[in-house]
Design an enzyme around this catalytic site. Structure first.
Site, PDB file in Angstrom:
ATOM      1  N   SER A  35       0.748  -1.352  -0.283  1.00  0.00           N
ATOM      2  CA  SER A  35       0.067   0.094  -0.017  1.00  0.00           C
ATOM      3  C   SER A  35       0.900   1.328   0.041  1.00  0.00           C
ATOM      4  CB  SER A  35      -1.032   0.029   1.233  1.00  0.00           C
ATOM      5  OG  SER A  35      -0.212   0.063   2.424  1.00  0.00           O
ATOM      6  N   ASP A 326      -2.443   8.435   7.448  1.00  0.00           N
ATOM      7  CA  ASP A 326      -3.678   7.819   8.341  1.00  0.00           C
ATOM      8  C   ASP A 326      -2.737   6.896   9.263  1.00  0.00           C
ATOM      9  OD1 ASP A 326      -2.237   5.798   6.785  1.00  0.00           O
ATOM     10  OD2 ASP A 326      -4.353   5.467   5.400  1.00  0.00           O
ATOM     11  N   HIS A 329       0.175   5.303   6.909  1.00  0.00           N
ATOM     12  CA  HIS A 329       0.778   5.878   5.869  1.00  0.00           C
ATOM     13  C   HIS A 329       1.239   7.207   5.895  1.00  0.00           C
ATOM     14  CE1 HIS A 329      -1.995   2.320   4.695  1.00  0.00           C
ATOM     15  NE2 HIS A 329      -0.674   2.073   3.911  1.00  0.00           N
TER      16      HIS A 329
END
Length: 365
Positions: A35, A326, A329
């Protein structure tokens, strides 16, 4: 384990890198991993590992979610900019055809790890083995467009960026107390096992024609808002066990990169110590212009590190003041700091040299 790689030791690197006087301007980018670098592949999959809702993408050019786990661009996008191009398209995008193939492709998928059993809770994600198979498929499409010889040049002249490992800890080994992998391996043995499997992935990339491979290590897992919240670190101190795991992983990764380059007889792999890079601004956020390196911009609960970033989350107004977007990240601004370090950082963080140095070397060959 090194024999397949040694079959390629006779490659003529002058032919590979001597085709352009300005390699950075025309260099394709191929992205693999999780991600941190997924540019939207998971948008096309039935999976819970998605970032296709606001406020994700709030600071992107369209101000809409793009599938990136960021307020704007991620590390791979910023790297594309530095190579002189637009962000590399996700491989599953319908736009990944025709001349768009020449810019490279992003095969990354949120939730994946080095191991196939990592991220099983996310269901349908593109595990690293399939990412490599997609890379083969991509080359067939590119060959149909420009011919096999030119396709090989695009790949060999391109930059491969791969980011894996973090999920193998937070979404596998440490996912639950007494996980299967933690009962199977002590932490040092687990890291060694991961590195054996990672080595196979790196060798396969080389076998598939990649000749410049940037391998980013894992960041300070114990300092992300999700872990601070989970472990109720009221003082904001990073979790020492996760920090130890990340450090061990990065040190072994440098050893593997050193070994592979020795086998080839040429610097084809470079390792970025993401742990050190992130810790710089986590430890001294004000030096880097951040207000906080503990609290996530988007989230809820302690440190904004509980649950997902959604439309009902608490959202900061100034994303540039936050190191974390977040629970896991970095913000786009933090990503730009990381890429700057990859390009021009010291040997302490870039082994055996930074990316700018290796691009300059190749331009003179």
């Amino acid at each position: 384990m090194s024999e397949p790689l040694l079959l390629f030791a006779a490659v003529t690197f002058i032919a590979v890198f001597g085709s352009s006087s300005t390699p950075s301007a025309a260099r394709a980018l191929f992205v693999f991993g999780d991600s941190l670098v997924d540019s939207g592949n998971n948008n096309y999959l039935e999976t819970t590992a998605r970032a296709d809702n606001l406020p994700y993408g709030i600071d992107s050019p369209s101000h809409r979610p793009t599938g990136r786990f960021s307020n704007g661009r991620n590390i791979a996008d910023v790297m594309s900019e530095q190579l002189g191009g637009e962000p590399t398209l996700p491989y599953l995008s319908p736009e990944m055809q025709g001349e768009n193939l020449l810019a490279g492709a992003n095969f990354a998928s949120a939730g994946v790890g080095i191991l196939d059993d990592t991220g099983i809770q996310f269901a349908n994600i593109i595990r690293i083995g399939k990412q490599l198979r997609y890379f083969e498929e991509y080359q067939e499409k590119l060959s149909a467009l420009v011919g096999r010889s030119q396709a090989r040049k695009v790949v060999s002249h391109g930059l491969v960026m791969i980011t894996l490992g973090g999920n193998d800890f937070v979404n596998n080994y440490y996912l639950v107390p007494l996980s299967l992998r933690s009962r199977q391996f002590s932490l040092p043995d687990f890291v060694r096992y991961l590195m054996l499997e990672y080595r196979k992935v790196l060798v396969r990339l080389y076998e598939l024609g990649a000749r410049l491979i940037l391998v980013t290590g894992i960041g300070p897992l114990g300092c992300v808002p999700a872990e601070l919240a989970l472990r109720r670190s009221l003082s904001g101190e990073c979790d020492p066990e996760l920090q130890r795991a990340a450090n061990m992983f990065n040190l072994l990764l440098e050893d593997v990169v050193r070994e592979l380059n020795l086998e080839i007889g040429y610097v084809s792999f470079i390792a970025a110590n993401a742990f050190n890079m992130h810790m710089n601004y986590i430890t001294y956020p004000e030096v880097y212009g951040f207000t906080t390196s503990k609290v996530a911009c988007c989230g809820q609960g302690l440190f904004n590190g509980v649950g997902l970033c959604t439309a009902v989350s608490k959202l900061c107004e100034d994303r540039d003041a936050y190191a974390f977007w977040d629970a896991f990240h970095p913000t786009e601004r933090a990503c730009r700091i990381i890429v700057r370090e990859i390009l021009s950082g010291s040997e302490e963080n870039m082994h055996p040299m930074n990316l700018s140095s290796i691009l300059a070397r190749d331009a003179t060959v």
